[in-house]
Scaffold this motif. Structure first.
Motif, PDB file in Angstrom:
ATOM      1  N   ALA A 199       2.167  24.602 -51.184  1.00 19.74           N
ATOM      2  CA  ALA A 199       2.773  23.600 -49.782  1.00 19.74           C
ATOM      3  C   ALA A 199       3.180  24.989 -48.890  1.00 19.74           C
ATOM      4  O   ALA A 199       2.810  25.969 -48.929  1.00 19.74           O
ATOM      5  CB  ALA A 199       4.029  23.080 -50.433  1.00 19.74           C
ATOM      6  N   GLY A 200       3.694  24.500 -47.697  1.00 23.54           N
ATOM      7  CA  GLY A 200       4.403  25.260 -46.701  1.00 23.54           C
ATOM      8  C   GLY A 200       3.220  25.593 -45.898  1.00 23.54           C
ATOM      9  O   GLY A 200       2.293  24.883 -45.702  1.00 23.54           O
ATOM     10  N   PRO A 201       3.291  26.855 -44.803  1.00 23.34           N
ATOM     11  CA  PRO A 201       2.513  26.830 -43.874  1.00 23.34           C
ATOM     12  C   PRO A 201       1.158  27.002 -44.113  1.00 23.34           C
ATOM     13  O   PRO A 201       0.263  27.051 -43.044  1.00 23.34           O
ATOM     14  CB  PRO A 201       3.160  27.904 -42.991  1.00 23.34           C
ATOM     15  N   ALA A 202       0.883  27.742 -45.346  1.00 27.57           N
ATOM     16  CA  ALA A 202      -0.567  27.942 -45.477  1.00 27.57           C
ATOM     17  C   ALA A 202      -1.389  26.526 -45.911  1.00 27.57           C
ATOM     18  O   ALA A 202      -2.510  26.889 -46.154  1.00 27.57           O
ATOM     19  CB  ALA A 202      -0.601  28.906 -46.695  1.00 27.57           C
ATOM     20  N   LEU A 203      -0.487  25.620 -46.077  1.00 27.21           N
ATOM     21  CA  LEU A 203      -1.494  24.539 -46.454  1.00 27.21           C
ATOM     22  C   LEU A 203      -1.987  23.860 -45.403  1.00 27.21           C
ATOM     23  O   LEU A 203      -1.787  23.589 -44.261  1.00 27.21           O
ATOM     24  CB  LEU A 203      -0.301  23.376 -47.149  1.00 27.21           C
ATOM     25  N   ARG A 204      -3.639  23.589 -45.569  1.00 26.21           N
ATOM     26  CA  ARG A 204      -4.379  23.074 -44.841  1.00 26.21           C
ATOM     27  C   ARG A 204      -4.728  21.587 -45.040  1.00 26.21           C
ATOM     28  O   ARG A 204      -4.703  20.783 -44.173  1.00 26.21           O
ATOM     29  CB  ARG A 204      -5.545  23.933 -44.777  1.00 26.21           C
ATOM     30  N   TRP A 205      -4.599  21.164 -46.123  1.00 33.74           N
ATOM     31  CA  TRP A 205      -5.087  19.935 -46.661  1.00 33.74           C
ATOM     32  C   TRP A 205      -4.719  19.811 -48.045  1.00 33.74           C
ATOM     33  O   TRP A 205      -4.841  20.678 -48.915  1.00 33.74           O
ATOM     34  CB  TRP A 205      -6.789  19.649 -46.284  1.00 33.74           C
ATOM     35  N   ALA A 206      -4.310  18.517 -48.660  1.00 35.73           N
ATOM     36  CA  ALA A 206      -4.279  18.381 -49.903  1.00 35.73           C
ATOM     37  C   ALA A 206      -4.438  16.605 -50.209  1.00 35.73           C
ATOM     38  O   ALA A 206      -4.112  15.719 -49.242  1.00 35.73           O
ATOM     39  CB  ALA A 206      -2.801  18.514 -50.187  1.00 35.73           C
ATOM     40  N   GLY A 207      -5.010  16.542 -51.442  1.00 34.04           N
ATOM     41  CA  GLY A 207      -5.199  15.216 -51.657  1.00 34.04           C
ATOM     42  C   GLY A 207      -4.842  14.988 -53.247  1.00 34.04           C
ATOM     43  O   GLY A 207      -5.276  15.754 -54.094  1.00 34.04           O
ATOM     44  N   ASN A 208      -4.526  13.875 -53.449  1.00 29.14           N
ATOM     45  CA  ASN A 208      -4.438  13.246 -54.781  1.00 29.14           C
ATOM     46  C   ASN A 208      -5.341  12.343 -55.334  1.00 29.14           C
ATOM     47  O   ASN A 208      -5.881  11.443 -54.624  1.00 29.14           O
ATOM     48  CB  ASN A 208      -3.001  12.544 -55.327  1.00 29.14           C
ATOM     49  N   VAL A 218      -6.617  21.079 -53.025  1.00 27.94           N
ATOM     50  CA  VAL A 218      -5.632  21.700 -51.961  1.00 27.94           C
ATOM     51  C   VAL A 218      -6.508  22.703 -51.321  1.00 27.94           C
ATOM     52  O   VAL A 218      -7.152  23.482 -52.121  1.00 27.94           O
ATOM     53  CB  VAL A 218      -4.316  22.380 -52.558  1.00 27.94           C
ATOM     54  N   LEU A 219      -6.403  22.660 -49.895  1.00 26.96           N
ATOM     55  CA  LEU A 219      -7.066  23.665 -49.303  1.00 26.96           C
ATOM     56  C   LEU A 219      -5.843  24.673 -48.477  1.00 26.96           C
ATOM     57  O   LEU A 219      -5.165  24.145 -47.744  1.00 26.96           O
ATOM     58  CB  LEU A 219      -8.046  23.166 -48.145  1.00 26.96           C
ATOM     59  N   LEU A 220      -5.845  25.889 -48.870  1.00 27.22           N
ATOM     60  CA  LEU A 220      -4.940  26.832 -48.605  1.00 27.22           C
ATOM     61  C   LEU A 220      -5.378  27.810 -47.705  1.00 27.22           C
ATOM     62  O   LEU A 220      -6.350  28.355 -47.873  1.00 27.22           O
ATOM     63  CB  LEU A 220      -4.167  27.376 -49.728  1.00 27.22           C
ATOM     64  N   ASP A 221      -4.841  28.298 -46.699  1.00 25.29           N
ATOM     65  CA  ASP A 221      -4.978  29.609 -45.801  1.00 25.29           C
ATOM     66  C   ASP A 221      -4.742  30.757 -46.604  1.00 25.29           C
ATOM     67  O   ASP A 221      -3.659  30.970 -46.851  1.00 25.29           O
ATOM     68  CB  ASP A 221      -4.645  29.548 -44.576  1.00 25.29           C
ATOM     69  N   ASP A 222      -5.584  31.662 -47.092  1.00 25.67           N
ATOM     70  CA  ASP A 222      -5.191  32.709 -47.763  1.00 25.67           C
ATOM     71  C   ASP A 222      -5.468  34.098 -46.908  1.00 25.67           C
ATOM     72  O   ASP A 222      -6.199  33.893 -45.961  1.00 25.67           O
ATOM     73  CB  ASP A 222      -6.114  32.895 -48.948  1.00 25.67           C
ATOM     74  N   ALA A 223      -4.889  35.418 -47.255  1.00 32.68           N
ATOM     75  CA  ALA A 223      -5.162  36.391 -46.137  1.00 32.68           C
ATOM     76  C   ALA A 223      -6.614  36.675 -45.914  1.00 32.68           C
ATOM     77  O   ALA A 223      -7.086  37.149 -45.011  1.00 32.68           O
ATOM     78  CB  ALA A 223      -4.507  37.588 -46.922  1.00 32.68           C
ATOM     79  N   ASP A 224      -7.633  36.326 -47.203  1.00 32.68           N
ATOM     80  CA  ASP A 224      -8.974  36.622 -46.911  1.00 32.68           C
ATOM     81  C   ASP A 224      -9.752  35.464 -46.548  1.00 32.68           C
ATOM     82  O   ASP A 224     -10.913  35.328 -46.515  1.00 32.68           O
ATOM     83  CB  ASP A 224      -9.620  37.017 -48.261  1.00 32.68           C
ATOM     84  N   GLY A 225      -9.047  34.212 -46.245  1.00 32.34           N
ATOM     85  CA  GLY A 225      -9.753  32.937 -45.524  1.00 32.34           C
ATOM     86  C   GLY A 225      -9.110  31.841 -46.539  1.00 32.34           C
ATOM     87  O   GLY A 225      -8.433  31.889 -47.220  1.00 32.34           O
ATOM     88  N   PRO A 226      -9.992  30.608 -46.156  1.00 31.95           N
ATOM     89  CA  PRO A 226      -9.436  29.544 -46.797  1.00 31.95           C
ATOM     90  C   PRO A 226      -9.939  29.488 -48.297  1.00 31.95           C
ATOM     91  O   PRO A 226     -11.054  30.109 -48.749  1.00 31.95           O
ATOM     92  CB  PRO A 226     -10.285  28.311 -46.072  1.00 31.95           C
ATOM     93  N   VAL A 227      -9.167  28.818 -49.091  1.00 34.19           N
ATOM     94  CA  VAL A 227      -9.226  28.872 -50.637  1.00 34.19           C
ATOM     95  C   VAL A 227      -9.026  27.256 -50.924  1.00 34.19           C
ATOM     96  O   VAL A 227      -7.813  26.734 -50.662  1.00 34.19           O
ATOM     97  CB  VAL A 227      -8.536  29.851 -51.405  1.00 34.19           C
ATOM     98  N   TRP A 228     -10.035  26.646 -51.588  1.00 35.94           N
ATOM     99  CA  TRP A 228      -9.582  25.452 -52.268  1.00 35.94           C
ATOM    100  C   TRP A 228      -9.117  25.649 -53.745  1.00 35.94           C
ATOM    101  O   TRP A 228      -9.719  26.560 -54.361  1.00 35.94           O
ATOM    102  CB  TRP A 228     -11.135  24.811 -52.149  1.00 35.94           C
ATOM    103  N   TRP A 229      -8.131  24.787 -54.188  1.00 35.20           N
ATOM    104  CA  TRP A 229      -7.595  24.917 -55.402  1.00 35.20           C
ATOM    105  C   TRP A 229      -7.915  23.401 -56.088  1.00 35.20           C
ATOM    106  O   TRP A 229      -7.335  22.434 -55.380  1.00 35.20           O
ATOM    107  CB  TRP A 229      -6.056  25.165 -55.308  1.00 35.20           C
ATOM    108  N   VAL A 230      -8.496  23.612 -57.142  1.00 40.48           N
ATOM    109  CA  VAL A 230      -8.454  22.432 -58.091  1.00 40.48           C
ATOM    110  C   VAL A 230      -7.440  22.238 -59.146  1.00 40.48           C
ATOM    111  O   VAL A 230      -7.198  23.373 -59.876  1.00 40.48           O
ATOM    112  CB  VAL A 230      -9.930  22.356 -58.728  1.00 40.48           C
TER     113      VAL A 230
END
Length: 90
Positions: free
Chosen positions: A2-11, A28-40
């Motif tokens: 969650a928070g400002p790094a959160l770009r998208w999330a779905g349930n 969840v799609l998060l902005d990481d220091a190295d770029g966007p990361v999808w989390w399953v």
């Protein structure tokens, strides 16, 4: 996840792998220091879901399904246990 790094999330996100319909508990799609990361993320009540081969295989199928639609993306997977622990799966 969650928070400002959160770009998208779905349930309960519907995806498919090898023609079989699947449903990801949380994607969840998060902005990481190295770029966007999808989390399953998959919720399991057990304290050590990563120890069960069937659960690890399920996560691999989810990862493959996300990579199929996001081929250049970084996709990471984790179980969220009943105790609230986040256990990343390789």
């Amino acid at each position: 996840f969650a928070g400002p790094a959160l770009r998208w999330a779905g349930n309960e996100v519907p995806v498919s792998a090898d023609g079989e319909p699947l449903r990801i508990d949380r994607l969840v799609l998060l902005d990481d220091a190295d770029g966007p990361v999808w989390w399953v993320l998959d919720y399991k009540l057990q304290h050590a879901p990563q120890e069960l081969a069937a659960y690890r295989e399920q996560m691999q199928r989810y990862r493959c399904a996300v990579r199929a639609v996001q081929p250049d993306a970084v996709v990471r997977c984790a179980f969220v246990t009943g105790a609230g622990a986040v256990v990343e799966v390789d």
